[in-house]
Write a protein that holds these residues in place. Structure first.
Motif, mmCIF file in Angstrom:
data_model
loop_
_atom_site.group_PDB
_atom_site.id
_atom_site.type_symbol
_atom_site.label_atom_id
_atom_site.label_comp_id
_atom_site.label_asym_id
_atom_site.label_seq_id
_atom_site.Cartn_x
_atom_site.Cartn_y
_atom_site.Cartn_z
ATOM 1 N N TYR A 3 -29.613 -55.382 10.165
ATOM 2 C CA TYR A 3 -29.815 -56.798 9.843
ATOM 3 C C TYR A 3 -30.284 -56.979 8.395
ATOM 4 N N GLY A 50 -25.227 -62.752 13.296
ATOM 5 C CA GLY A 50 -26.553 -62.415 13.800
ATOM 6 C C GLY A 50 -26.589 -62.286 15.305
ATOM 7 N N LEU A 104 -26.273 -58.479 18.412
ATOM 8 C CA LEU A 104 -27.026 -58.276 19.653
ATOM 9 C C LEU A 104 -26.140 -58.473 20.880
ATOM 10 N N ALA A 140 -29.672 -64.452 15.343
ATOM 11 C CA ALA A 140 -30.202 -63.268 16.014
ATOM 12 C C ALA A 140 -31.377 -63.622 16.912
#
Length: 234
Positions: A16, A45, A49, A89
């Motif tokens: 990141y 972002g 994940l 994120a």
């Protein structure tokens, strides 16, 4: 709440940070392929994940907000690249569904966008110093090129630092808004970061209104409140 209790490994956090540097430099330097737009950076972002749709939702809303700040001339506008990345994120880390988590991610992202704007302004002041010896640089094009590259790398590190500093606090605060347990120390850091971000956002917005307000008293008030939160939490 240690980092391991969030859906970030140290390696992913580093990814990141690197991406944050890339989306920051895209806005004005290189490669300028629109990855700095919040619609893109927030989606990235969330995708890192495994929840690109959560990032896309945050990015779409931030994109609507940022459209009222066209990057024209001397206009001030939020630095949406790192902000979108962190917001997307954070919402994905919180599960990508709770409405309070969405609000927290948006608040954190918008505040970070204006903090990024302040850092852009500071970096540009440094750029002025890099090119002030006009006669020397005119006689040495190689020196001018090196300083040009240095200015670009400064922008990369600026974006990387913003993401490194605010990713975990914003994700923790967003998770707390979604009802996930958060340790008091990390929650204190998250709250302090949000308070400072809101103060910076309000100060920057006040400078653009017709009321003639100054931003620094609001920034000092936010810094004082953030320090108080940290003292209480630790």
């Amino acid at each position: 709440m240690p980092l391991s209790e969030l859906p970030f490994t140290h390696g992913l956090w580093l990814v990141y940070v690197v991406v944050g540097g890339l989306v920051a430099v895209d806005a004005v330097s290189w490669p300028q392929v629109m990855i700095s737009r919040p619609l893109v950076s927030a989606t990235v972002g969330g995708a890192l994940l495994g929840d690109a749709s959560a990032g896309l939702l945050v990015g779409a809303i931030l994109e609507l907000f940022s459209m009222r700040h066209p990057p024209l001339g001397a206009a001030r506008y939020p630095d949406t690249g790192p902000a979108g990345l962190v917001a997307g994120a954070s919402f994905a880390a919180a599960g990508g569904s709770a409405i309070l988590a969405l609000v927290a991610a948006l608040l954190g992202g918008w505040a970070l966008g204006w903090i990024g704007t302040a850092s852009v302004y500071a970096r540009r002041r440094v750029n002025e110093r890099l090119v002030t010896p006009v006669a020397e640089l005119a006689a040495r094009p190689d020196l001018l090129e090196r300083r040009h590259r240095l200015a670009i790398w400064m922008d990369v590190f600026r974006g990387a630092f913003l993401v490194a500093a605010f990713l975990v606090p914003t994700a923790a605060l967003t998770g707390f808004a979604a009802g996930k347990p958060v340790g008091p120390v990390l929650l204190g850091y998250a709250g302090a970061a949000l308070l400072l971000g809101i103060a910076t956002t309000t100060g920057a917005s006040a400078r653009m209104t017709a009321f003639g307000l100054r931003g620094w008293p609001l920034l000092l008030a936010g810094a004082g409140a953030a320090l108080l939160v940290l003292v209480v939490a630790t």
